[in-house]
Design a protein around this motif. Sequence first.
Motif, short mmCIF file in Angstrom:
data_model
loop_
_atom_site.label_atom_id
_atom_site.label_comp_id
_atom_site.label_asym_id
_atom_site.label_seq_id
_atom_site.Cartn_x
_atom_site.Cartn_y
_atom_site.Cartn_z
N THR A 24 -2.34 5.84 1.58
CA THR A 24 -3.47 4.90 1.59
C THR A 24 -3.54 4.21 2.95
O THR A 24 -4.61 4.10 3.55
CB THR A 24 -3.32 3.85 0.48
OG1 THR A 24 -3.20 4.52 -0.77
CG2 THR A 24 -4.51 2.91 0.45
N ARG B 92 -4.71 6.62 5.57
CA ARG B 92 -6.15 6.87 5.44
C ARG B 92 -6.96 5.72 6.04
O ARG B 92 -7.92 5.94 6.78
CB ARG B 92 -6.51 7.07 3.96
CG ARG B 92 -7.98 7.42 3.74
CD ARG B 92 -8.31 7.57 2.27
NE ARG B 92 -8.21 6.31 1.56
CZ ARG B 92 -7.37 6.07 0.57
NH1 ARG B 92 -6.51 6.99 0.17
NH2 ARG B 92 -7.35 4.89 -0.02
N LYS B 93 -6.55 4.49 5.74
CA LYS B 93 -7.25 3.32 6.29
C LYS B 93 -7.20 3.31 7.81
O LYS B 93 -8.21 3.09 8.47
CB LYS B 93 -6.64 2.03 5.73
CG LYS B 93 -6.97 1.74 4.29
CD LYS B 93 -6.34 0.43 3.85
CE LYS B 93 -6.64 0.11 2.41
NZ LYS B 93 -8.04 -0.20 2.15
N TYR C 3 0.85 -1.19 0.00
CA TYR C 3 0.00 0.00 0.00
C TYR C 3 0.88 1.24 0.00
O TYR C 3 1.97 1.23 0.59
CB TYR C 3 -0.88 0.06 1.27
CG TYR C 3 -2.03 -0.91 1.28
CD1 TYR C 3 -3.06 -0.82 0.36
CD2 TYR C 3 -2.10 -1.91 2.23
CE1 TYR C 3 -4.11 -1.70 0.38
CE2 TYR C 3 -3.16 -2.80 2.26
CZ TYR C 3 -4.16 -2.69 1.33
OH TYR C 3 -5.20 -3.56 1.35
#
Length: 87
Positions: free
Chosen positions: A71, A74-75, A67
């Motif tokens: 990303t 953000r997760k 990733y």
Amino acid sequence: MANIKSAKKRILITKTRTARNKAIKSRVKTYIKKVEAAIAANDKSAATEALKAATSEISKAASKGVYHKNTASRKISRLNLAVNKIA
């Protein structure tokens, strides 16, 4: 199919890396589902524990290049927000 030796090797390497990335992404998704299940059950302590494990897995995936760092961030952020919303 490629005829050049180096191209054949690249195909094999790509296949190996794709399998590895798929396995890591699948593992991350499983951990995320565990957090979401705990949130749905309104279990704050279980959600917190699952979040800790999920955060670790997502960070590992980002460090291995599965990733992008944003990303992954953000997760993790969205999971944190969801866990914190539980009363």
